[in-house]
Write a protein that holds these residues in place. Structure first.
Motif, PDB file in Angstrom:
ATOM      1  N   ASP A 221       0.843  -1.199   0.000  1.00 11.59           N
ATOM      2  CA  ASP A 221       0.000   0.000   0.000  1.00 11.59           C
ATOM      3  C   ASP A 221       0.883   1.256   0.000  1.00 11.59           C
ATOM      4  O   ASP A 221       2.115   1.154  -0.002  1.00 11.59           O
ATOM      5  CB  ASP A 221      -0.959   0.004   1.191  1.00 11.59           C
ATOM      6  CG  ASP A 221      -0.215  -0.118   2.517  1.00 11.59           C
ATOM      7  OD1 ASP A 221       0.997   0.214   2.557  1.00 11.59           O
ATOM      8  OD2 ASP A 221      -0.831  -0.549   3.504  1.00 11.59           O
ATOM      9  N   PHE A 222       0.227   2.437  -0.027  1.00 15.29           N
ATOM     10  CA  PHE A 222       0.995   3.673  -0.201  1.00 15.29           C
ATOM     11  C   PHE A 222       1.981   3.941   0.946  1.00 15.29           C
ATOM     12  O   PHE A 222       3.150   4.255   0.673  1.00 15.29           O
ATOM     13  CB  PHE A 222       0.056   4.871  -0.441  1.00 15.29           C
ATOM     14  CG  PHE A 222       0.786   6.107  -0.884  1.00 15.29           C
ATOM     15  CD1 PHE A 222       1.596   6.105  -2.023  1.00 15.29           C
ATOM     16  CD2 PHE A 222       0.684   7.291  -0.175  1.00 15.29           C
ATOM     17  CE1 PHE A 222       2.282   7.249  -2.431  1.00 15.29           C
ATOM     18  CE2 PHE A 222       1.364   8.442  -0.575  1.00 15.29           C
ATOM     19  CZ  PHE A 222       2.165   8.415  -1.701  1.00 15.29           C
TER      20      PHE A 222
ATOM     21  N   VAL B  17       6.014   4.297   0.309  1.00 17.60           N
ATOM     22  CA  VAL B  17       6.856   5.440   0.684  1.00 17.60           C
ATOM     23  C   VAL B  17       8.081   4.954   1.472  1.00 17.60           C
ATOM     24  O   VAL B  17       9.223   5.335   1.166  1.00 17.60           O
ATOM     25  CB  VAL B  17       6.031   6.470   1.495  1.00 17.60           C
ATOM     26  CG1 VAL B  17       6.926   7.535   2.122  1.00 17.60           C
ATOM     27  CG2 VAL B  17       4.984   7.122   0.594  1.00 17.60           C
ATOM     28  N   ASP B  18       7.866   4.077   2.444  1.00 22.64           N
ATOM     29  CA  ASP B  18       8.990   3.552   3.238  1.00 22.64           C
ATOM     30  C   ASP B  18       9.974   2.793   2.359  1.00 22.64           C
ATOM     31  O   ASP B  18      11.187   2.931   2.486  1.00 22.64           O
ATOM     32  CB  ASP B  18       8.473   2.591   4.336  1.00 22.64           C
ATOM     33  CG  ASP B  18       7.688   3.347   5.395  1.00 22.64           C
ATOM     34  OD1 ASP B  18       7.820   4.589   5.465  1.00 22.64           O
ATOM     35  OD2 ASP B  18       6.930   2.688   6.139  1.00 22.64           O
ATOM     36  N   TYR B  19       9.427   2.003   1.451  1.00 23.66           N
ATOM     37  CA  TYR B  19      10.265   1.159   0.588  1.00 23.66           C
ATOM     38  C   TYR B  19      11.122   2.024  -0.348  1.00 23.66           C
ATOM     39  O   TYR B  19      12.313   1.780  -0.520  1.00 23.66           O
ATOM     40  CB  TYR B  19       9.361   0.231  -0.222  1.00 23.66           C
ATOM     41  CG  TYR B  19      10.114  -0.792  -1.037  1.00 23.66           C
ATOM     42  CD1 TYR B  19      10.497  -2.016  -0.493  1.00 23.66           C
ATOM     43  CD2 TYR B  19      10.442  -0.541  -2.375  1.00 23.66           C
ATOM     44  CE1 TYR B  19      11.186  -2.958  -1.257  1.00 23.66           C
ATOM     45  CE2 TYR B  19      11.126  -1.464  -3.134  1.00 23.66           C
ATOM     46  CZ  TYR B  19      11.491  -2.672  -2.571  1.00 23.66           C
ATOM     47  OH  TYR B  19      12.184  -3.588  -3.323  1.00 23.66           O
ATOM     48  N   VAL B  20      10.481   3.062  -0.911  1.00 23.57           N
ATOM     49  CA  VAL B  20      11.229   3.942  -1.830  1.00 23.57           C
ATOM     50  C   VAL B  20      12.341   4.661  -1.068  1.00 23.57           C
ATOM     51  O   VAL B  20      13.477   4.760  -1.554  1.00 23.57           O
ATOM     52  CB  VAL B  20      10.281   4.942  -2.537  1.00 23.57           C
ATOM     53  CG1 VAL B  20      11.069   5.983  -3.311  1.00 23.57           C
ATOM     54  CG2 VAL B  20       9.338   4.205  -3.474  1.00 23.57           C
TER      55      VAL B  20
ATOM     56  N   LYS C 287       0.808  -1.888 -10.736  1.00 21.94           N
ATOM     57  CA  LYS C 287       0.272  -1.645  -9.388  1.00 21.94           C
ATOM     58  C   LYS C 287       0.028  -0.158  -9.214  1.00 21.94           C
ATOM     59  O   LYS C 287       0.827   0.654  -9.689  1.00 21.94           O
ATOM     60  CB  LYS C 287       1.318  -2.068  -8.364  1.00 21.94           C
ATOM     61  CG  LYS C 287       0.954  -3.316  -7.612  1.00 21.94           C
ATOM     62  CD  LYS C 287       2.007  -3.616  -6.582  1.00 21.94           C
ATOM     63  CE  LYS C 287       1.621  -4.846  -5.814  1.00 21.94           C
ATOM     64  NZ  LYS C 287       2.721  -5.383  -5.042  1.00 21.94           N
ATOM     65  N   ALA C 288      -1.036   0.221  -8.517  1.00 22.85           N
ATOM     66  CA  ALA C 288      -1.306   1.634  -8.266  1.00 22.85           C
ATOM     67  C   ALA C 288      -1.287   1.888  -6.771  1.00 22.85           C
ATOM     68  O   ALA C 288      -1.748   1.044  -5.993  1.00 22.85           O
ATOM     69  CB  ALA C 288      -2.671   2.004  -8.833  1.00 22.85           C
ATOM     70  N   TYR C 289      -0.750   3.041  -6.367  1.00 13.95           N
ATOM     71  CA  TYR C 289      -0.609   3.322  -4.936  1.00 13.95           C
ATOM     72  C   TYR C 289      -1.435   4.510  -4.445  1.00 13.95           C
ATOM     73  O   TYR C 289      -1.954   4.479  -3.350  1.00 13.95           O
ATOM     74  CB  TYR C 289       0.867   3.539  -4.600  1.00 13.95           C
ATOM     75  CG  TYR C 289       1.645   2.242  -4.663  1.00 13.95           C
ATOM     76  CD1 TYR C 289       1.532   1.309  -3.643  1.00 13.95           C
ATOM     77  CD2 TYR C 289       2.449   1.942  -5.756  1.00 13.95           C
ATOM     78  CE1 TYR C 289       2.215   0.102  -3.695  1.00 13.95           C
ATOM     79  CE2 TYR C 289       3.137   0.740  -5.814  1.00 13.95           C
ATOM     80  CZ  TYR C 289       3.016  -0.178  -4.784  1.00 13.95           C
ATOM     81  OH  TYR C 289       3.678  -1.371  -4.841  1.00 13.95           O
ATOM     82  N   ALA C 290      -1.516   5.578  -5.230  1.00 13.20           N
ATOM     83  CA  ALA C 290      -2.254   6.767  -4.771  1.00 13.20           C
ATOM     84  C   ALA C 290      -2.606   7.643  -5.958  1.00 13.20           C
ATOM     85  O   ALA C 290      -1.945   7.591  -7.000  1.00 13.20           O
ATOM     86  CB  ALA C 290      -1.402   7.565  -3.777  1.00 13.20           C
TER      87      ALA C 290
ATOM     88  N   PRO D  55     -12.185   3.713  -6.422  1.00 20.85           N
ATOM     89  CA  PRO D  55     -12.629   4.147  -5.084  1.00 20.85           C
ATOM     90  C   PRO D  55     -11.718   3.653  -3.963  1.00 20.85           C
ATOM     91  O   PRO D  55     -11.698   4.250  -2.885  1.00 20.85           O
ATOM     92  CB  PRO D  55     -14.041   3.553  -4.973  1.00 20.85           C
ATOM     93  CG  PRO D  55     -14.154   2.548  -6.061  1.00 20.85           C
ATOM     94  CD  PRO D  55     -13.176   2.885  -7.123  1.00 20.85           C
ATOM     95  N   ASP D  56     -10.943   2.594  -4.206  1.00 20.71           N
ATOM     96  CA  ASP D  56     -10.091   2.052  -3.132  1.00 20.71           C
ATOM     97  C   ASP D  56      -8.725   2.712  -3.054  1.00 20.71           C
ATOM     98  O   ASP D  56      -7.971   2.467  -2.115  1.00 20.71           O
ATOM     99  CB  ASP D  56      -9.881   0.539  -3.333  1.00 20.71           C
ATOM    100  CG  ASP D  56     -11.200  -0.198  -3.253  1.00 20.71           C
ATOM    101  OD1 ASP D  56     -12.131   0.345  -2.613  1.00 20.71           O
ATOM    102  OD2 ASP D  56     -11.313  -1.285  -3.852  1.00 20.71           O
ATOM    103  N   LEU D  57      -8.389   3.524  -4.060  1.00 19.06           N
ATOM    104  CA  LEU D  57      -7.047   4.136  -4.047  1.00 19.06           C
ATOM    105  C   LEU D  57      -7.043   5.394  -3.195  1.00 19.06           C
ATOM    106  O   LEU D  57      -7.849   6.298  -3.421  1.00 19.06           O
ATOM    107  CB  LEU D  57      -6.631   4.524  -5.463  1.00 19.06           C
ATOM    108  CG  LEU D  57      -5.846   3.513  -6.291  1.00 19.06           C
ATOM    109  CD1 LEU D  57      -5.367   4.176  -7.567  1.00 19.06           C
ATOM    110  CD2 LEU D  57      -4.670   2.940  -5.517  1.00 19.06           C
ATOM    111  N   PRO D  58      -6.136   5.493  -2.215  1.00 18.29           N
ATOM    112  CA  PRO D  58      -6.095   6.700  -1.383  1.00 18.29           C
ATOM    113  C   PRO D  58      -5.594   7.900  -2.177  1.00 18.29           C
ATOM    114  O   PRO D  58      -4.928   7.736  -3.208  1.00 18.29           O
ATOM    115  CB  PRO D  58      -5.083   6.331  -0.294  1.00 18.29           C
ATOM    116  CG  PRO D  58      -4.203   5.313  -0.924  1.00 18.29           C
ATOM    117  CD  PRO D  58      -5.080   4.535  -1.889  1.00 18.29           C
ATOM    118  N   THR D  59      -5.913   9.084  -1.686  1.00 18.96           N
ATOM    119  CA  THR D  59      -5.372  10.297  -2.307  1.00 18.96           C
ATOM    120  C   THR D  59      -4.066  10.654  -1.586  1.00 18.96           C
ATOM    121  O   THR D  59      -3.856  10.251  -0.436  1.00 18.96           O
ATOM    122  CB  THR D  59      -6.346  11.481  -2.159  1.00 18.96           C
ATOM    123  OG1 THR D  59      -6.362  11.873  -0.786  1.00 18.96           O
ATOM    124  CG2 THR D  59      -7.745  11.130  -2.610  1.00 18.96           C
TER     125      THR D  59
END
Ligand code: ASP
Length: 324
Positions: free
Chosen positions: A136-137, A141-144, A217-220, A231-235
């Motif tokens: 997830d997003f 972020v942590d991984y990047v 894959k989509a994250y945000a 609808p499930d993807l966070p902003t």
């Protein structure tokens, strides 16, 4: 006839010819320059509206892809074209950001073009190759951050929307990533699908089918609100990164000096294309929508471009990222 009389006769003739020219317009095919590769998101928007504008104008509007240098090559080609209404440019937010990113731009953005109208504001999605590890997003972020040395980020060159979004992303995380430039995110998507690059920011007009098909894959999403298509993807705003909020607005331009009647005629054709049920449906399927008719006008695009140049200039100067 004396020279002054002759010159007078010529200018009266050209004055009389102008309205007649505008009345006959368009008398032949129109070229719409898209300053990125075929198959990418700007190209998709261009082809959608070009087809419906052709129907309204009674002449073919054909798309010519002139990719390279983040959209500035195609824009430069239109800046130098005849201002006769037969060459138009469909570009996006990069028209505003390039003005600051390129200190040696081949054209003066606010002096080189006339305006037809805004087209659509397209959200971006932060995506990765399908086997990218994070789920997830927040994990992304942590991984990047932890693997910044080995992660590659695709973009369509300095001045592209993907470059702007990537720049904002790296600034928010405070990590530099290796970027891989393409002539458009059409070819970048091919490499993302093939796993040759790891991550990218791109318009929903290029990512929606791939995300739905599970091939990336989509994250945000970069909008303040979640999108109906995902609808499930966070902003990015929900995720605490409001500086990443960006909508990729698109506009149509003509070379400076194009008769006002011609720009109005093109604007009318644009408005008719944007009101077309097929265009509205196709855009909705791609996570976007046409702008309201009052924004598809020369005045609205001019005001928007001026405001966007002023908006992005300090952001780019703070980042200290330049194309030269
Ligand atoms: N999405 C691209 C960009 O980053 C352009 C494109 O290929 O349409 O600006």
């Amino acid at each position: 006839m004396s020279l002054s009389k002759l010159l007078g006769a010529v200018s009266v003739a050209s004055f009389l010819a102008a309205p007649a020219f505008a009345q006959d317009y368009p008398a032949r095919q129109i070229t719409m320059v898209v300053p990125f590769s075929a198959g990418g998101p700007t190209d998709t928007v261009g082809r959608l509206v070009a087809e419906r504008m052709s129907a309204d104008l009674g002449q073919q509007v054909i798309v010519e892809n002139v990719g390279g240098a983040g959209g500035t090559l195609g824009a430069g080609q239109v800046a130098k074209a005849e201002p006769d209404g037969y060459t138009v440019l469909l570009h996006h937010i990069g028209m505003a950001t390039a003005e600051t990113l390129y200190r040696n731009l081949a054209y003066e953005t606010l002096d080189a073009f006339d305006y037809v109208g805004l087209v659509t504001d397209v959200p971006m999605v932060i995506v990765a190759r399908r086997d990218f590890e994070p789920a997830d997003f927040p994990a992304f972020v942590d991984y990047v951050k932890a693997n910044a040395d080995s992660i590659t980020m695709a973009n369509a060159g300095i001045g592209a929307a993907s470059h702007l979004c990537g720049m904002l992303f790296m600034q928010a995380l405070d990590v530099p990533l290796v970027t891989v430039p393409y002539k458009g995110t059409g070819p970048a998507m091919t490499d993302l699908l093939g796993g040759q690059v790891d991550i990218m920011c791109d318009q929903t007009t290029n990512t929606t089918q791939q995300i739905k098909g599970g091939t990336i894959k989509a994250y945000a999403v970069t909008t303040p609100e979640r999108l109906d298509v995902f609808p499930d993807l966070p902003t990015v705003v929900e995720a605490g990164m409001p500086s990443l909020e960006v909508a990729i607005w698109h506009g149509i331009y003509t070379p400076k000096g194009t008769p006002a009647e011609v720009n109005q005629r093109l604007s009318q054709a644009l408005q008719s294309a944007l009101a077309d049920e097929g265009v509205i449906k196709a855009m909705a399927d791609l996570g976007t929508a046409p702008v309201a008719a009052e924004r598809a006008t020369p005045e609205a695009l001019k005001a928007h471009l001026e405001a966007e140049i002023a908006r992005w200039q300090p952001v780019i100067e703070t980042a200290g990222v330049y194309a030269d």
